[in-house]
Design a protein around this motif. Structure first.
Motif, PDB file in Angstrom:
ATOM      1  N   THR A 253      25.433  45.184  40.720  1.00  0.00           N
ATOM      2  CA  THR A 253      25.706  44.851  42.111  1.00  0.00           C
ATOM      3  C   THR A 253      25.366  46.046  42.984  1.00  0.00           C
ATOM      4  N   SER A 254      25.141  45.767  44.271  1.00  0.00           N
ATOM      5  CA  SER A 254      24.924  46.851  45.231  1.00  0.00           C
ATOM      6  C   SER A 254      25.779  46.604  46.454  1.00  0.00           C
ATOM      7  N   GLY A 255      26.391  47.680  46.936  1.00  0.00           N
ATOM      8  CA  GLY A 255      27.234  47.607  48.116  1.00  0.00           C
ATOM      9  C   GLY A 255      28.681  47.308  47.792  1.00  0.00           C
ATOM     10  N   GLY A 256      29.570  47.641  48.750  1.00  0.00           N
ATOM     11  CA  GLY A 256      30.966  47.258  48.639  1.00  0.00           C
ATOM     12  C   GLY A 256      31.770  48.002  47.611  1.00  0.00           C
ATOM     13  N   VAL A 257      31.450  49.302  47.355  1.00  0.00           N
ATOM     14  CA  VAL A 257      32.191  50.043  46.326  1.00  0.00           C
ATOM     15  C   VAL A 257      32.819  51.321  46.860  1.00  0.00           C
ATOM     16  N   SER A 258      32.792  51.523  48.171  1.00  0.00           N
ATOM     17  CA  SER A 258      33.300  52.769  48.722  1.00  0.00           C
ATOM     18  C   SER A 258      34.765  52.614  49.113  1.00  0.00           C
ATOM     19  N   VAL A 259      35.193  53.241  50.209  1.00  0.00           N
ATOM     20  CA  VAL A 259      36.602  53.223  50.611  1.00  0.00           C
ATOM     21  C   VAL A 259      36.792  52.519  51.947  1.00  0.00           C
ATOM     22  N   GLY A 260      35.808  51.737  52.370  1.00  0.00           N
ATOM     23  CA  GLY A 260      35.898  51.048  53.644  1.00  0.00           C
ATOM     24  C   GLY A 260      36.790  49.819  53.583  1.00  0.00           C
ATOM     25  N   ALA A 261      37.003  49.221  54.774  1.00  0.00           N
ATOM     26  CA  ALA A 261      37.896  48.058  54.863  1.00  0.00           C
ATOM     27  C   ALA A 261      37.254  46.792  54.344  1.00  0.00           C
ATOM     28  N   PHE A 262      35.927  46.759  54.160  1.00  0.00           N
ATOM     29  CA  PHE A 262      35.248  45.533  53.755  1.00  0.00           C
ATOM     30  C   PHE A 262      34.447  45.728  52.469  1.00  0.00           C
ATOM     31  N   ASP A 263      34.972  46.514  51.547  1.00  0.00           N
ATOM     32  CA  ASP A 263      34.260  46.782  50.295  1.00  0.00           C
ATOM     33  C   ASP A 263      34.505  45.642  49.321  1.00  0.00           C
ATOM     34  N   VAL A 264      33.605  44.656  49.400  1.00  0.00           N
ATOM     35  CA  VAL A 264      33.850  43.374  48.751  1.00  0.00           C
ATOM     36  C   VAL A 264      33.816  43.471  47.230  1.00  0.00           C
ATOM     37  N   VAL A 265      32.920  44.273  46.654  1.00  0.00           N
ATOM     38  CA  VAL A 265      32.847  44.371  45.197  1.00  0.00           C
ATOM     39  C   VAL A 265      34.121  44.997  44.646  1.00  0.00           C
ATOM     40  N   LYS A 266      34.567  46.030  45.320  1.00  0.00           N
ATOM     41  CA  LYS A 266      35.796  46.683  44.893  1.00  0.00           C
ATOM     42  C   LYS A 266      36.977  45.718  44.978  1.00  0.00           C
ATOM     43  N   ALA A 267      37.049  44.941  46.059  1.00  0.00           N
ATOM     44  CA  ALA A 267      38.138  43.975  46.212  1.00  0.00           C
ATOM     45  C   ALA A 267      38.052  42.875  45.164  1.00  0.00           C
ATOM     46  N   ALA A 268      36.830  42.444  44.833  1.00  0.00           N
ATOM     47  CA  ALA A 268      36.665  41.354  43.872  1.00  0.00           C
ATOM     48  C   ALA A 268      37.032  41.776  42.456  1.00  0.00           C
ATOM     49  N   LEU A 269      36.814  43.058  42.117  1.00  0.00           N
ATOM     50  CA  LEU A 269      36.994  43.509  40.733  1.00  0.00           C
ATOM     51  C   LEU A 269      38.132  44.513  40.570  1.00  0.00           C
TER      52      LEU A 269
END
Length: 436
Positions: A253-269
């Protein structure tokens, strides 16, 4: 307040990525389909190669004793008793005073022990005049000269190229056991992403990451299943990833793994017990994640900025895919290069700088033949022959993680250790070559 995870070194994260990979199970394929795959089992020969003595020349099979005194002024005349094209099953015998006309590759007939090239004869069909002496074994390819029964012809772990395919065919093997290509799902995330060629609203950008990573998967020898762009909906993304689990060999995957409010990959996993999100001491590419989904599928979550995604794939994903293919050597070729322009490096982080190679200076200046330690200046006024190529940053923006358009001119990635604070002109760097 949540604690910030400690930085993981580049080497530690690379090791963790490789631990997710193992050679994929072997499959049997027709030799015609084996090119570019990695051999899973040794190929040996059960017969000598060549299988019988054969001619290395178009000419005449003779007894060396009959023509040892031949010369242009005193040629020897022999009676031709047979005609032997390549593939002939005829088995004549060459006796005293006789010869057999023979083509390259045809079995040497009984009684003959040398070949006279056609240019050393008058090329007769009933009799032949030989005008040059020959010794026993001349122009004869001996049985077993190439290999004997039991010899290893191609070893397991070999990436099969044209010469390997020919070697396998030469021992009569029509099918080989190989590791299949890994099938990799590529998922780019972000509400701002739009497929290339589609109209862009304010705040939207074309999706380049899924194309970048799918091409990188194929370049690494895998099969890419490109998905996306996928919006910033954690539930939908979780469902997509779980649906892929067990159907592919890896997910990137690419994107969504940092510390922002909309980091979708991090939220999903985030609640997956075997997936870890860690900051890595590298620039670009600090936010990283990897692990296994419940079904065992490895997942590599890369940052979304294009240069970060590319560098992360090169450092962490590509080696894992090569290992899945069955390769032992998973490193890019490296070279030591002289820096022309120089740049600053981030504190306490390894830096990966896209670079391109430039021609030697026209005034003849070049570097020492003995490489100094990393960061040490070279003697650019030496008089011996140049030993190191020269590199400059691929773009004036350096390793800026958003500079995807200029990434196309990069020919290598200069890897600068974390303890180096600045790269100065004349310093030596290790460069991963990413182009042939």
């Amino acid at each position: 307040m949540p604690t910030t995870p400690a930085l993981r070194s580049l080497e530690e994260h690379r090791a963790a990525a490789l631990q997710l990979a193992a050679p994929l199970p072997a499959v049997v394929v027709a030799l015609a389909d084996a090119l570019g795959l990695v051999l899973a089992q040794d190929v040996t020969t059960d017969a000598p190669l060549p299988r019988w003595d054969n001619s290395a020349m178009d000419g005449y099979a003779v007894r060396a004793e009959d023509v040892r005194d031949a010369s242009p002024s005193t040629p020897v005349t022999l009676r031709v008793v047979a005609d032997l094209p390549a593939g002939s099953s005829h088995r004549p015998t060459v006796g005293p005073g006789t010869a057999a006309r023979i083509m390259t590759g045809a079995p040497v007939p009984a009684g003959a022990d040398a070949i006279v090239p056609v240019e050393d004869t008058d090329a007769g069909t009933v009799t032949v005049r030989v005008g040059a002496p020959k010794v026993v074994g001349q122009h004869v390819r001996r049985a077993g000269e190439d290999a004997v029964p039991g010899d290893l012809v191609v070893a397991a772990g070999t990436l099969l190229g044209p010469a390997h395919v020919a070697a396998v065919a030469s021992v009569g093997v029509a099918e080989v056991a190989v590791h299949r290509r890994p099938r990799v799902a590529v998922v780019s995330t972000g509400d701002e992403l739009v497929a290339p060629g589609k109209p862009l609203a304010h705040g939207q950008i074309p999706d380049s990451n899924s194309w970048l990573l799918a091409a990188a998967v194929r370049d690494a020898g895998g099969e890419a299943l490109r998905l996306g762009p996928v919006g910033d909906d954690p539930v939908a993304l979780r469902d997509l990833l779980h649906g892929l689990d067990g159907t592919v060999d890896a997910i990137v995957t690419s994107g969504g793994v940092s510390v922002g409010a909309f980091d979708v990959v991090k939220a999903a996993l985030l609640h997956e017990p075997d997936v870890a999100f860690v900051p890595v001491a590298v620039q670009p590419g600090k936010p990283q994640g990897l692990g296994r989904l419940p079904g065992g599928t490895p997942v590599f979550t890369l940052p979304g900025n294009p240069v970060s995604s590319f560098v992360s794939f090169e450092l962490f994903v590509r080696p894992a895919l090569l290992r899945m293919r069955g390769l032992v050597e998973v490193e890019r070729p490296t070279t030591t290069a002289v820096v022309v322009d120089g740049w600053r490096t981030p504190p306490a982080r390894a830096q990966v700088m896209p670079v391109r190679f430039v021609a030697p200076e026209s005034d003849g200046r070049h570097v020492d033949t003995v490489p100094p330690a990393h960061g040490q200046r070279t003697d650019e006024h030496a008089t011996s022959a140049p030993r190191h190529p020269r590199v400059v940053r691929a773009t004036a923006g350096g390793s800026g993680s958003h500079l995807v358009a200029r990434l196309a001119v990069a020919e290598g990635l200069a890897v600068v250790p974390a303890e180096i604070e600045q790269v100065a002109p004349g310093d030596l760097v290790t460069v991963l070559r990413i182009t042939p």
